[in-house]
Design a protein around this motif. Structure first.
Motif, mmCIF file in Angstrom:
data_model
loop_
_atom_site.group_PDB
_atom_site.id
_atom_site.type_symbol
_atom_site.label_atom_id
_atom_site.label_comp_id
_atom_site.label_asym_id
_atom_site.label_seq_id
_atom_site.Cartn_x
_atom_site.Cartn_y
_atom_site.Cartn_z
ATOM 1 N N LEU A 47 0.827 -1.200 0.000
ATOM 2 C CA LEU A 47 0.000 0.000 0.000
ATOM 3 C C LEU A 47 0.868 1.260 0.000
ATOM 4 C CD1 LEU A 47 -2.933 -0.952 2.421
ATOM 5 C CD2 LEU A 47 -2.851 -1.076 -0.083
ATOM 6 N N HIS A 48 1.978 1.212 0.722
ATOM 7 C CA HIS A 48 2.925 2.325 0.741
ATOM 8 C C HIS A 48 3.431 2.605 -0.677
ATOM 9 C CE1 HIS A 48 6.597 4.599 1.565
ATOM 10 N NE2 HIS A 48 6.136 4.836 2.796
ATOM 11 N N ASP A 49 3.819 1.548 -1.384
ATOM 12 C CA ASP A 49 4.298 1.704 -2.749
ATOM 13 C C ASP A 49 3.193 2.201 -3.682
ATOM 14 O OD1 ASP A 49 6.776 0.909 -2.019
ATOM 15 O OD2 ASP A 49 6.693 -1.072 -2.961
ATOM 16 N N LEU A 50 1.988 1.690 -3.485
ATOM 17 C CA LEU A 50 0.886 2.097 -4.336
ATOM 18 C C LEU A 50 0.537 3.574 -4.127
ATOM 19 C CD1 LEU A 50 -1.090 1.222 -6.472
ATOM 20 C CD2 LEU A 50 -2.597 0.327 -4.686
ATOM 21 N N LEU A 51 0.614 4.039 -2.887
ATOM 22 C CA LEU A 51 0.389 5.459 -2.619
ATOM 23 C C LEU A 51 1.443 6.328 -3.313
ATOM 24 C CD1 LEU A 51 -0.606 5.315 1.161
ATOM 25 C CD2 LEU A 51 -2.060 6.092 -0.727
ATOM 26 N N ASN A 52 2.688 5.889 -3.285
ATOM 27 C CA ASN A 52 3.738 6.619 -4.009
ATOM 28 C C ASN A 52 3.447 6.671 -5.508
ATOM 29 O OD1 ASN A 52 5.352 7.348 -1.865
ATOM 30 N ND2 ASN A 52 6.667 5.549 -1.986
ATOM 31 N N LEU A 53 3.007 5.544 -6.032
ATOM 32 C CA LEU A 53 2.682 5.476 -7.458
ATOM 33 C C LEU A 53 1.546 6.429 -7.806
ATOM 34 C CD1 LEU A 53 3.100 3.994 -10.197
ATOM 35 C CD2 LEU A 53 1.329 2.402 -9.457
ATOM 36 N N ILE A 54 0.530 6.465 -6.971
ATOM 37 C CA ILE A 54 -0.619 7.342 -7.218
ATOM 38 C C ILE A 54 -0.187 8.803 -7.251
ATOM 39 C CG2 ILE A 54 -2.785 8.182 -6.222
ATOM 40 C CD1 ILE A 54 -3.160 5.296 -5.092
ATOM 41 N N MET A 55 0.622 9.215 -6.259
ATOM 42 C CA MET A 55 0.960 10.637 -6.124
ATOM 43 C C MET A 55 2.048 11.092 -7.099
ATOM 44 S SD MET A 55 -1.280 11.470 -4.046
ATOM 45 C CE MET A 55 -0.803 13.199 -3.972
ATOM 46 N N THR A 56 2.812 10.179 -7.649
ATOM 47 C CA THR A 56 3.879 10.587 -8.574
ATOM 48 C C THR A 56 3.543 10.308 -10.033
ATOM 49 O OG1 THR A 56 4.983 8.442 -8.285
ATOM 50 C CG2 THR A 56 5.682 10.263 -6.859
ATOM 51 N N GLU A 57 2.529 9.447 -10.293
ATOM 52 C CA GLU A 57 2.244 9.075 -11.677
ATOM 53 C C GLU A 57 0.790 9.254 -12.088
ATOM 54 O OE1 GLU A 57 4.789 8.473 -13.408
ATOM 55 O OE2 GLU A 57 6.218 8.143 -11.801
ATOM 56 N N THR A 59 7.049 12.549 -16.637
ATOM 57 C CA THR A 59 7.446 11.159 -16.870
ATOM 58 C C THR A 59 6.437 10.244 -16.256
ATOM 59 O OG1 THR A 59 9.143 9.492 -16.491
ATOM 60 C CG2 THR A 59 8.851 11.127 -14.761
ATOM 61 N N LEU A 60 6.373 9.034 -16.761
ATOM 62 C CA LEU A 60 5.454 8.054 -16.214
ATOM 63 C C LEU A 60 6.199 6.807 -15.746
ATOM 64 C CD1 LEU A 60 2.454 8.330 -18.701
ATOM 65 C CD2 LEU A 60 2.563 9.122 -16.348
ATOM 66 N N GLU A 61 7.481 6.947 -15.424
ATOM 67 C CA GLU A 61 8.239 5.816 -14.924
ATOM 68 C C GLU A 61 7.914 5.589 -13.452
ATOM 69 O OE1 GLU A 61 12.316 6.495 -15.563
ATOM 70 O OE2 GLU A 61 12.172 6.563 -17.749
ATOM 71 N N VAL A 62 7.846 4.328 -13.053
ATOM 72 C CA VAL A 62 7.567 4.010 -11.663
ATOM 73 C C VAL A 62 8.797 4.327 -10.824
ATOM 74 C CG1 VAL A 62 6.979 2.185 -10.057
ATOM 75 C CG2 VAL A 62 5.949 2.208 -12.318
ATOM 76 N N PRO A 63 8.676 5.202 -9.811
ATOM 77 C CA PRO A 63 9.846 5.601 -9.023
ATOM 78 C C PRO A 63 10.256 4.529 -8.028
ATOM 79 C CG PRO A 63 7.876 6.587 -8.103
ATOM 80 C CD PRO A 63 7.439 5.827 -9.325
ATOM 81 N N HIS A 64 11.447 4.703 -7.507
ATOM 82 C CA HIS A 64 11.894 3.846 -6.420
ATOM 83 C C HIS A 64 11.041 4.124 -5.187
ATOM 84 C CE1 HIS A 64 14.500 1.458 -3.923
ATOM 85 N NE2 HIS A 64 14.664 2.469 -3.094
ATOM 86 N N SER A 65 10.455 3.091 -4.608
ATOM 87 C CA SER A 65 9.454 3.302 -3.565
ATOM 88 C C SER A 65 10.065 3.781 -2.261
ATOM 89 C CB SER A 65 8.688 1.993 -3.311
ATOM 90 O OG SER A 65 9.542 1.044 -2.696
ATOM 91 N N GLY A 66 11.203 3.294 -1.889
ATOM 92 C CA GLY A 66 11.794 3.670 -0.610
ATOM 93 C C GLY A 66 11.093 3.055 0.581
#
Length: 533
Positions: free
Chosen positions: A504-514, A522-529
């Protein structure tokens, strides 16, 4: 494919990659076995509970074959649920009653000489059961041979009236607009009875993908369900209203679960012909494409100048699903199923964004335009979520796929990007923003429960710049150049919650950055951290 479409594949990849260890749990729809309403099965052969007649009663009251048929046709009439007191005779009962009695009627009524009885009995049973039953109903069965010799069969029904021919003949034409000579010497009461009573046997049989132009006198084969169901109110929106109906099992050819009570469907009555044409065209463009997370249009029809689209009946929408269990138990199964549905919706949207209709081989580009929880339907039996309501959707060719003027777009303000306010041409990126907003609400539900979705909404509320007495609820700031700070703060709180697992943490990052991004470079998936275990 555009870069933002790659994002959809990345969402699906992310979700299913994290589900890999539990791949054996991936949902597969239950097999559906269609059970016909056959006349040779006693349990199915009885009329609805709404009628008091049965075979013993018919036999005891009728001495001859003609009288038995008359009683049988009367006994098996069903009242249409939305057109009472109109009644229709289900197809299987009609065919069986006529086939069982026609030969004996031809003989006992001396309608045709004995040596021709087998020939005409077979012809009536195979090609004219509706015609013969109607003539019996109006007590004109002796004319059946005249109709047949004139070339009139069931395919000639319904007979339609024309005032222009009143002075020249009967005033009735076949469906193919051919004057009917047989009834030229009938009185007008008999002609009107023939015109009206024919519809008792002409309820349509619905087939996948078909469109039906029905007369005002056609009787829809919608019945009351014999099993107890919840009282479902009619729902109305800006483009139409939706009601729950049940098609008699004799009058559809769709695969469904074993049930004698009929097929439950959602009938969407569209207010304007133009809106009906646009929505139907979307499904015609899709053609035979089937995706497990896209709603399927079963068929359409027009009656009394009202245009209607028919879909499978859902048990509710995603908002209803959340409200049924407002504080869900955070289990592995719930998380896996939810991620599967999110990935499925992304896949379904990607399918709609670019598809090729095999009928003509042209690649088309769709835009839904109204992604929100109310337009995601939940089917309990299949345990699946499906994207629905293409009333404002748009399908275009390659040259015009991203060239939609903002002034022509209808939207749901809460889930829309600021493209209209920024006077930008509308593209499929619109759906990605809306899907991101939906995902944020979904994760809020999983982590904090349904009431928190309302709290999240209240944090986004601001006075309208145009009408200060009103409030707006968007995900973007009033300058149209950034995401609201309250949205970023809410995401940060979710990520700090103990229920917010790594996925869920990674998915939230994906939502807010892409996804919920203005002018994303850009639409590349970022490093989640993500460091959660």
């Amino acid at each position: 494919m555009d870069m933002f479409l790659n994002y959809l594949a990345q969402v699906a990849y992310l979700c299913f990659h994290l589900l890999g260890a539990a791949s054996r749990l991936v949902f597969q729809p239950r097999p559906a076995d269609y059970v016909r309403h056959l006349a040779d099965q006693p349990s199915n052969d009885r009329p609805s509970r709404s009628t008091l007649h049965n075979e013993e009663l018919i036999g005891s009251r009728a001495d001859g074959a003609l009288q038995r048929l008359q009683e049988g046709l009367k006994a098996y009439r069903l009242t249409a649920s939305i057109e009472a007191p109109q009644k229709f005779i289900p197809r299987s009962h009609l065919q069986r009653l006529v086939r069982e009695s026609v030969q004996e009627i031809l003989r006992e009524q001396s309608i045709v000489e004995d040596k021709k009885i087998p020939l005409f009995s077979q012809l009536i049973s195979e090609e004219a059961t509706q015609l013969f039953a109607t003539l019996v109903d109006v007590k004109k069965e002796h004319h059946i041979i005249d109709f047949l010799e004139e070339g009139i069969r069931d395919k000639s029904l319904p007979f339609v009236r024309t005032r222009k021919l009143r002075r020249l003949g009967s005033g009735l034409l076949t469906r193919q607009k051919k004057p009917i000579q047989t009834i030229n010497d009938w009185d007008w009461q008999s002609i009107e009875a023939l015109e009206n009573k024919q519809y008792r046997v002409l309820s349509p049989v619905f087939r996948s993908g078909a469109h039906y132009e029905l007369d005002n006198l056609h009787i829809l084969p919608f019945i009351e369900q014999e099993t107890e169901v919840e009282n479902v109110p009619m729902e109305a929106g800006g483009y139409g209203e939706v009601s729950r109906e049940c098609i008699h099992p004799d009058h559809h050819e769709f695969q469904t679960s074993p049930a004698r009570d009929g097929l439950v469907v959602a009938v969407k009555r569209v207010f304007r012909k133009a809106d009906f044409g646009l929505e139907r065209k979307v499904y015609l463009d899709l053609g035979p494409i089937r995706h497990p997370h896209l709603i399927e249009l079963l068929f359409t029809f027009r009656k009394k100048d009202k245009y209607q689209l028919v879909f499978p009946w859902a048990d509710g929408n995603l908002k209803d699903y959340w409200e049924r269990s407002p504080v869900p138990e955070f289990t592995r199964d719930l998380l896996l199923w939810s991620l599967e549905q999110m990935a499925g919706m992304a896949s379904g949207l990607a399918c709609f964004h670019e598809f090729t209709n095999p009928a003509h081989g042209h690649t088309r580009f769709g835009r839904h335009g109204d992604i929100k929880a109310q337009n995601i339907l939940w089917f309990h039996a299949e345990n699946v979520l499906k994207i629905a309501d293409l009333g404002v959707a748009n399908v275009r060719g390659r040259d015009s796929r991203s060239n939609i003027p903002p002034s022509t777009v209808a939207d749901s303000p809460t889930y829309s990007p600021p493209d209209i306010q920024r006077q930008q041409h509308i593209s499929r990126k619109w759906d990605i923003w809306s899907l991101g907003c939906l995902y944020l609400e979904y994760i809020t539900y999983l982590v904090l429960g349904c009431p928190a979705i309302l709290r999240f909404s209240s944090l986004r509320r601001e006075p309208s710049s145009q009408y200060p007495e009103l409030f707006t609820d968007e995900f973007y700031a009033t300058d149209y150049e950034s995401v609201k700070p309250s949205v970023n703060d809410w995401v940060a709180q979710l990520q700090q919650n103990s229920r917010c697992s790594c996925v869920l943490h990674d998915l939230l990052n994906l939502i807010m950055t892409e996804m919920i991004v203005i002018d994303s470079p850009t639409l590349e998936v970022p490093h989640s951290g993500c460091t959660r275990k």
